[in-house]
Scaffold this motif. Sequence first.
Motif, PDB file in Angstrom:
ATOM      1  N   ALA A 137       0.874  -1.173   0.000  1.00 16.76           N
ATOM      2  CA  ALA A 137       0.000   0.000   0.000  1.00 16.76           C
ATOM      3  C   ALA A 137       0.907   1.217   0.000  1.00 16.76           C
ATOM      4  CB  ALA A 137      -0.917  -0.003   1.221  1.00 16.76           C
ATOM      5  N   ALA A 138       0.699   2.104  -0.940  1.00 19.22           N
ATOM      6  CA  ALA A 138       1.577   3.270  -1.101  1.00 19.22           C
ATOM      7  C   ALA A 138       0.756   4.475  -1.540  1.00 19.22           C
ATOM      8  CB  ALA A 138       2.674   2.973  -2.116  1.00 19.22           C
ATOM      9  N   ASN A 139       1.373   5.646  -1.440  1.00 21.33           N
ATOM     10  CA  ASN A 139       0.656   6.864  -1.835  1.00 21.33           C
ATOM     11  C   ASN A 139       1.552   7.874  -2.539  1.00 21.33           C
ATOM     12  OD1 ASN A 139       2.168   7.827   0.309  1.00 21.33           O
ATOM     13  ND2 ASN A 139       0.417   8.043   1.708  1.00 21.33           N
ATOM     14  N   ARG A 140       2.777   7.483  -2.880  1.00 17.38           N
ATOM     15  CA  ARG A 140       3.635   8.391  -3.638  1.00 17.38           C
ATOM     16  C   ARG A 140       4.529   7.580  -4.570  1.00 17.38           C
ATOM     17  NH1 ARG A 140       8.631  10.606   0.164  1.00 17.38           N
ATOM     18  NH2 ARG A 140       9.451   8.566   0.748  1.00 17.38           N
ATOM     19  N   SER A 141       5.020   8.211  -5.588  1.00 14.76           N
ATOM     20  CA  SER A 141       5.905   7.559  -6.547  1.00 14.76           C
ATOM     21  C   SER A 141       7.292   7.356  -5.940  1.00 14.76           C
ATOM     22  CB  SER A 141       6.027   8.408  -7.815  1.00 14.76           C
ATOM     23  OG  SER A 141       4.792   8.524  -8.470  1.00 14.76           O
ATOM     24  N   MET A 142       7.986   6.357  -6.441  1.00 22.32           N
ATOM     25  CA  MET A 142       9.399   6.204  -6.131  1.00 22.32           C
ATOM     26  C   MET A 142      10.152   7.299  -6.883  1.00 22.32           C
ATOM     27  SD  MET A 142       9.500   2.041  -6.491  1.00 22.32           S
ATOM     28  CE  MET A 142      11.275   1.856  -6.392  1.00 22.32           C
ATOM     29  N   VAL A 143      10.954   8.086  -6.174  1.00 23.41           N
ATOM     30  CA  VAL A 143      11.701   9.185  -6.771  1.00 23.41           C
ATOM     31  C   VAL A 143      13.190   8.921  -6.553  1.00 23.41           C
ATOM     32  CG1 VAL A 143      12.141  11.663  -6.735  1.00 23.41           C
ATOM     33  CG2 VAL A 143       9.813  10.805  -6.361  1.00 23.41           C
ATOM     34  N   ASP A 144      13.958   8.929  -7.655  1.00 25.04           N
ATOM     35  CA  ASP A 144      15.394   8.646  -7.592  1.00 25.04           C
ATOM     36  C   ASP A 144      15.662   7.356  -6.820  1.00 25.04           C
ATOM     37  OD1 ASP A 144      15.950  10.942  -9.036  1.00 25.04           O
ATOM     38  OD2 ASP A 144      16.112  12.186  -7.238  1.00 25.04           O
ATOM     39  N   ARG A 145      14.819   6.372  -7.024  1.00 24.27           N
ATOM     40  CA  ARG A 145      14.962   5.049  -6.409  1.00 24.27           C
ATOM     41  C   ARG A 145      14.420   3.998  -7.365  1.00 24.27           C
ATOM     42  NH1 ARG A 145      12.311   3.983  -0.625  1.00 24.27           N
ATOM     43  NH2 ARG A 145      14.363   4.658   0.132  1.00 24.27           N
ATOM     44  N   VAL A 146      15.131   2.899  -7.509  1.00 23.84           N
ATOM     45  CA  VAL A 146      14.652   1.753  -8.268  1.00 23.84           C
ATOM     46  C   VAL A 146      14.800   0.512  -7.391  1.00 23.84           C
ATOM     47  CG1 VAL A 146      15.210   2.766 -10.504  1.00 23.84           C
ATOM     48  CG2 VAL A 146      16.887   1.298  -9.357  1.00 23.84           C
ATOM     49  N   PHE A 147      14.161  -0.563  -7.819  1.00 25.97           N
ATOM     50  CA  PHE A 147      14.159  -1.811  -7.056  1.00 25.97           C
ATOM     51  C   PHE A 147      14.324  -2.971  -8.020  1.00 25.97           C
ATOM     52  CE2 PHE A 147      11.901  -5.524  -5.387  1.00 25.97           C
ATOM     53  CZ  PHE A 147      12.437  -5.638  -4.106  1.00 25.97           C
ATOM     54  N   TYR A 148      14.951  -4.040  -7.560  1.00 20.99           N
ATOM     55  CA  TYR A 148      14.889  -5.298  -8.307  1.00 20.99           C
ATOM     56  C   TYR A 148      15.016  -6.456  -7.341  1.00 20.99           C
ATOM     57  CZ  TYR A 148      20.035  -6.097  -8.350  1.00 20.99           C
ATOM     58  OH  TYR A 148      21.345  -6.319  -8.019  1.00 20.99           O
ATOM     59  N   CYS A 149      14.533  -7.604  -7.767  1.00 21.75           N
ATOM     60  CA  CYS A 149      14.553  -8.809  -6.948  1.00 21.75           C
ATOM     61  C   CYS A 149      15.488  -9.824  -7.590  1.00 21.75           C
ATOM     62  CB  CYS A 149      13.152  -9.391  -6.807  1.00 21.75           C
ATOM     63  SG  CYS A 149      13.079 -10.834  -5.719  1.00 21.75           S
ATOM     64  N   ALA A 150      16.555 -10.187  -6.878  1.00 21.95           N
ATOM     65  CA  ALA A 150      17.468 -11.218  -7.350  1.00 21.95           C
ATOM     66  C   ALA A 150      17.031 -12.609  -6.902  1.00 21.95           C
ATOM     67  CB  ALA A 150      18.888 -10.934  -6.837  1.00 21.95           C
ATOM     68  N   ASP A 151      16.001 -12.685  -6.053  1.00 21.85           N
ATOM     69  CA  ASP A 151      15.561 -13.973  -5.508  1.00 21.85           C
ATOM     70  C   ASP A 151      14.501 -14.653  -6.360  1.00 21.85           C
ATOM     71  OD1 ASP A 151      17.269 -13.807  -3.364  1.00 21.85           O
ATOM     72  OD2 ASP A 151      15.783 -12.954  -1.999  1.00 21.85           O
ATOM     73  N   GLY A 152      13.772 -13.905  -7.176  1.00 13.50           N
ATOM     74  CA  GLY A 152      12.716 -14.517  -7.972  1.00 13.50           C
ATOM     75  C   GLY A 152      12.016 -13.479  -8.824  1.00 13.50           C
ATOM     76  N   GLU A 153      11.154 -13.964  -9.712  1.00 16.97           N
ATOM     77  CA  GLU A 153      10.335 -13.053 -10.509  1.00 16.97           C
ATOM     78  C   GLU A 153       9.152 -12.585  -9.674  1.00 16.97           C
ATOM     79  OE1 GLU A 153       8.714 -15.034 -13.966  1.00 16.97           O
ATOM     80  OE2 GLU A 153       8.280 -16.853 -12.826  1.00 16.97           O
ATOM     81  N   ILE A 196      -2.317   3.619  -3.930  1.00 14.82           N
ATOM     82  CA  ILE A 196      -2.327   2.361  -4.680  1.00 14.82           C
ATOM     83  C   ILE A 196      -2.182   1.207  -3.695  1.00 14.82           C
ATOM     84  CG2 ILE A 196      -1.404   3.343  -6.802  1.00 14.82           C
ATOM     85  CD1 ILE A 196       1.340   2.130  -6.013  1.00 14.82           C
ATOM     86  N   ARG A 197      -2.661   0.052  -4.139  1.00 14.73           N
ATOM     87  CA  ARG A 197      -2.557  -1.149  -3.313  1.00 14.73           C
ATOM     88  C   ARG A 197      -2.558  -2.365  -4.220  1.00 14.73           C
ATOM     89  NH1 ARG A 197      -6.736  -0.955   1.271  1.00 14.73           N
ATOM     90  NH2 ARG A 197      -8.180  -1.266  -0.468  1.00 14.73           N
ATOM     91  N   GLY A 198      -1.983  -3.473  -3.749  1.00 16.45           N
ATOM     92  CA  GLY A 198      -1.982  -4.678  -4.547  1.00 16.45           C
ATOM     93  C   GLY A 198      -1.283  -5.820  -3.851  1.00 16.45           C
ATOM     94  N   TYR A 199      -1.111  -6.902  -4.583  1.00 17.39           N
ATOM     95  CA  TYR A 199      -0.549  -8.153  -4.094  1.00 17.39           C
ATOM     96  C   TYR A 199       0.671  -8.509  -4.933  1.00 17.39           C
ATOM     97  CZ  TYR A 199      -5.474  -8.619  -2.506  1.00 17.39           C
ATOM     98  OH  TYR A 199      -6.722  -8.418  -1.974  1.00 17.39           O
ATOM     99  N   VAL A 200       1.617  -9.239  -4.330  1.00 20.21           N
ATOM    100  CA  VAL A 200       2.818  -9.674  -5.035  1.00 20.21           C
ATOM    101  C   VAL A 200       3.081 -11.141  -4.710  1.00 20.21           C
ATOM    102  CG1 VAL A 200       5.291  -9.325  -5.401  1.00 20.21           C
ATOM    103  CG2 VAL A 200       3.822  -7.362  -4.860  1.00 20.21           C
ATOM    104  N   CYS A 201       3.269 -11.947  -5.750  1.00 23.83           N
ATOM    105  CA  CYS A 201       3.776 -13.306  -5.584  1.00 23.83           C
ATOM    106  C   CYS A 201       5.218 -13.313  -6.073  1.00 23.83           C
ATOM    107  CB  CYS A 201       2.943 -14.308  -6.378  1.00 23.83           C
ATOM    108  SG  CYS A 201       3.548 -16.015  -6.230  1.00 23.83           S
ATOM    109  N   GLU A 202       6.144 -13.578  -5.167  1.00 21.74           N
ATOM    110  CA  GLU A 202       7.561 -13.671  -5.498  1.00 21.74           C
ATOM    111  C   GLU A 202       7.872 -15.144  -5.763  1.00 21.74           C
ATOM    112  OE1 GLU A 202      11.850 -12.497  -3.411  1.00 21.74           O
ATOM    113  OE2 GLU A 202      10.019 -12.657  -2.212  1.00 21.74           O
ATOM    114  N   ASN A 203       8.148 -15.470  -6.995  1.00 22.48           N
ATOM    115  CA  ASN A 203       8.314 -16.867  -7.408  1.00 22.48           C
ATOM    116  C   ASN A 203       9.784 -17.252  -7.422  1.00 22.48           C
ATOM    117  OD1 ASN A 203       8.079 -19.412  -8.600  1.00 22.48           O
ATOM    118  ND2 ASN A 203       7.959 -18.567 -10.672  1.00 22.48           N
ATOM    119  N   TYR A 204      10.186 -18.103  -6.467  1.00 19.06           N
ATOM    120  CA  TYR A 204      11.568 -18.565  -6.406  1.00 19.06           C
ATOM    121  C   TYR A 204      11.841 -19.717  -7.381  1.00 19.06           C
ATOM    122  CZ  TYR A 204      11.047 -16.557  -1.649  1.00 19.06           C
ATOM    123  OH  TYR A 204      10.776 -15.755  -0.575  1.00 19.06           O
ATOM    124  N   GLY A 205      10.797 -20.367  -7.859  1.00 17.50           N
ATOM    125  CA  GLY A 205      10.954 -21.597  -8.623  1.00 17.50           C
ATOM    126  C   GLY A 205      11.042 -21.380 -10.118  1.00 17.50           C
ATOM    127  N   ALA A 206      10.652 -22.408 -10.887  1.00 17.57           N
ATOM    128  CA  ALA A 206      10.673 -22.329 -12.346  1.00 17.57           C
ATOM    129  C   ALA A 206       9.833 -21.148 -12.810  1.00 17.57           C
ATOM    130  CB  ALA A 206      10.129 -23.627 -12.946  1.00 17.57           C
TER     131      ALA A 206
END
Length: 432
Positions: A137-153, A196-206
């Motif tokens: 749940a968030a209410n502002r944009s990411m500014v001068d920040r990015v993210f990535y996940c090395a553990d899964g899609e 904004i709000r939502g759900y995330v499935c972090e998939n470690y597998g295939a």
Amino acid sequence: MTTRANAPAYMPGFGNHFSTEAVAGALPEGRNSPQRAPMGLYAEQLSGTAFTAPRTENRRSWLYRLRPSAQHPAYKPFDQGRVRSGPFHEAPPSPNRMRWDPLPMPKQPTDWVEGLVTYGGNGDPETLSGTGIHLYAANRSMVDRVFYCADGELLIVPQAGQQVFVTEMGRVDARPGEVVLIPRGVRFRVECDGEIRGYVCENYGALFRLPDLGPIGSNGLANPRDFETPVAAFEDVDRPTECVQKFGGRLYATTFDHSPLDVVGWHGNYAPCKYDTAKFNTIGTVSFDHPDPSIFTVLTSPSETPGTANCDFVIFPPRWMVAEDTFRPPWFHRNVMSEFMGLVIGEYDAKEGGFAPGGASLHNCMSGHGPDQASYDKAVVADLKPVKIENTLAFMFETRMPIRTTQWAQTSPTMQLDYDDVWTGFEKGRVK
């Protein structure tokens, strides 16, 4: 400055090879890594599978960027907040059925990374098996920040508010009813104009893919042509940008002296995409009995056991119900698969009240569940004419391993402590 290709916003397809450039001539001709890439760009291969994976399974893309992605100082630990990861050992596994109210919207300025909350998961990213389940749940944009996940899609299910995923490989606009798949390792930021709000499935597998159709035949469920991949875009920005990554279950951060979203052109089959669930071709019975939920599978992450998924993404969209002499809602059931369910809009047909959009429920392995009494009482006396279930979208992350909840999820004020009560009023069957 953000530059985009002068082309349609998306290219259709899923698992196909794409080629896109934000500036004509950015992609080299005839070879992937020439001695000198065009325009002084730097060639980089992004591999989502092992190099020697079978051709049908191999996922990789070539990126041509303003600066090497290796040009940054060391990563350092970053505040975990409420993000957790496999192996999930901070709280004992629970066989109890659980349900949560919607995650509250933040009162303070909060971006997507700051608004992530882990509810649970299973497996371990280091063994390439299992899943992590988060809400945000968030209410502002990411500014001068990015993210990535090395553990899964990351399979992201927006629930409220228009959301923009600005990735290395292009821009993906998403709204509730659409889902976004961001590959492991792809950097992005999330922009929004409000809550904004939502759900995330972090998939470690295939990697997620379309399920086999079997007896359904060549058409049905999600069609490959409806998965949309962004055209190339790049940012030529020379100011510090924080890059947060999830690696080995922990968060780390470093600071680039520029925006790392600087890919001018790319080609390959490893890229973000989005899918509009309204395009799902629902399959159902036209005679009797309620079919298994497997007919609603959009994407699957297979395991080494055929037919038993590391994770399935299943949706329950608007659809016609026509079965005769049939209990039409989902029947009472106990599964070897564990089910984490969310609701995007409307009402779920097996629950009357209590399960609200933005909320969630967990029914772990072999935990009995099914319709509440109000839904049951209505279904057993319903006039079974054809009826269309409308204005609803529920989904499940279904996985072969029990889902361990986090300490936060087990003690959250959003936990509905009276959830078991929805099954307490059923009368005993009349056996003579």
